[in-house]
Write a protein that holds these residues in place. Structure first.
Motif, PDB file in Angstrom:
ATOM      1  N   THR A 235      -6.075   7.548 -12.323  1.00 45.30           N
ATOM      2  CA  THR A 235      -5.891   6.006 -11.562  1.00 45.30           C
ATOM      3  C   THR A 235      -4.124   5.360 -11.619  1.00 45.30           C
ATOM      4  O   THR A 235      -3.775   4.553 -11.770  1.00 45.30           O
ATOM      5  CB  THR A 235      -6.647   5.188 -12.549  1.00 45.30           C
ATOM      6  OG1 THR A 235      -6.292   5.444 -13.552  1.00 45.30           O
ATOM      7  CG2 THR A 235      -7.955   5.061 -11.891  1.00 45.30           C
TER       8      THR A 235
ATOM      9  N   LEU B  59      -0.303   9.417  -7.712  1.00 47.71           N
ATOM     10  CA  LEU B  59      -0.311   9.077  -6.535  1.00 47.71           C
ATOM     11  C   LEU B  59       0.608  10.877  -6.121  1.00 47.71           C
ATOM     12  O   LEU B  59       1.289  11.222  -6.807  1.00 47.71           O
ATOM     13  CB  LEU B  59       0.429   8.428  -5.715  1.00 47.71           C
ATOM     14  CG  LEU B  59      -0.016   7.091  -5.500  1.00 47.71           C
ATOM     15  CD1 LEU B  59       1.016   6.096  -4.785  1.00 47.71           C
ATOM     16  CD2 LEU B  59      -1.228   6.800  -4.887  1.00 47.71           C
TER      17      LEU B  59
ATOM     18  N   GLU C 179      -6.882   3.650  -7.452  1.00 42.89           N
ATOM     19  CA  GLU C 179      -5.294   4.008  -8.343  1.00 42.89           C
ATOM     20  C   GLU C 179      -5.037   2.786  -8.383  1.00 42.89           C
ATOM     21  O   GLU C 179      -5.515   1.425  -7.898  1.00 42.89           O
ATOM     22  CB  GLU C 179      -4.489   4.398  -7.168  1.00 42.89           C
ATOM     23  CG  GLU C 179      -4.202   5.814  -6.955  1.00 42.89           C
ATOM     24  CD  GLU C 179      -4.970   6.293  -5.211  1.00 42.89           C
ATOM     25  OE1 GLU C 179      -5.119   7.102  -5.243  1.00 42.89           O
ATOM     26  OE2 GLU C 179      -5.430   5.224  -5.220  1.00 42.89           O
TER      27      GLU C 179
ATOM     28  N   TYR D 211       4.674   3.121  -8.579  1.00 38.19           N
ATOM     29  CA  TYR D 211       4.980   4.581  -8.833  1.00 38.19           C
ATOM     30  C   TYR D 211       6.191   4.998  -7.928  1.00 38.19           C
ATOM     31  O   TYR D 211       6.576   4.535  -7.854  1.00 38.19           O
ATOM     32  CB  TYR D 211       3.610   5.372  -7.256  1.00 38.19           C
ATOM     33  CG  TYR D 211       2.321   4.874  -8.127  1.00 38.19           C
ATOM     34  CD1 TYR D 211       1.999   5.862  -8.973  1.00 38.19           C
ATOM     35  CD2 TYR D 211       1.634   3.271  -8.234  1.00 38.19           C
ATOM     36  CE1 TYR D 211       0.204   5.394  -9.459  1.00 38.19           C
ATOM     37  CE2 TYR D 211       0.689   3.278  -8.584  1.00 38.19           C
ATOM     38  CZ  TYR D 211      -0.389   4.409  -9.209  1.00 38.19           C
ATOM     39  OH  TYR D 211      -1.645   3.340  -9.038  1.00 38.19           O
TER      40      TYR D 211
END
Length: 176
Positions: free
Chosen positions: A122, A125, A160, A165
């Protein structure tokens, strides 16, 4: 009979001597030249201020976002909404003039929530693939310079959490 034997032996000795002489006369020597050209080392840098930026993405399920390095455009699959400014990352190569240079991109990389490495799906990526706008190689100009841009494809599993990120990846260049 002894005389015939002596003449025969002399003939064999003469043929053997002629044969040896002709082998010795067939030998020769040639001199060749060896050369090597030393190329200046390649330097690869990210253009100042350049970053691979996928913009902002609203996640409503699994999907992908692909950033095209030729025009900085993105395409979002179903379950994703893409907005904001996007950009491929720009690289500069410096080396010897008029040389072909191969570009090697990574197979994948990971971006982490807040930039902190984790195994929690979560909070990460996958940058599942990369593409460059030079079809895998560039040719340096007369000054030894060349440039290319890199984009890629992010994958989402839909779990996610919201936030920023980031991650890093390596690109390699080598004379062809």
């Amino acid at each position: 009979m002894t005389n015939k034997f002596r003449i025969g032996a002399a003939g064999v000795a003469l043929v053997a001597a002629l044969g040896m002489t002709s082998a010795a006369n067939a030998a020769d020597t040639a001199t060749a030249t060896a050369e090597a050209e030393i190329l200046s080392a390649l330097t690869l840098t990210v253009t100042t201020g350049s970053t691979l930026d996928f913009g902002q993405i609203a996640v409503n399920g699994a999907g992908t976002v692909a950033l095209d390095p030729t025009d900085d455009s993105v395409s979002c699959s179903a379950n994703l909404v893409c907005v904001g400014t996007t950009a491929a990352v720009d690289f500069e190569v410096t080396g010897a003039a008029s040389q072909d240079v191969a570009i090697t991109l990574p197979t994948s990389a990971e971006l982490y929530f807040g930039g902190t490495v984790t195994t929690d799906n979560t909070r990460k990526l996958e940058l599942a693939s990369f593409a460059d706008d030079a079809s895998g190689s560039v040719t340096t100009d007369a000054s030894g310079d060349a440039g290319f841009a890199v984009g890629g494809t992010l994958t989402f599993d839909g779990t996610e959490i919201a936030g920023s990120y980031s991650g890093t990846f390596d690109v390699d260049v080598e004379y062809q």
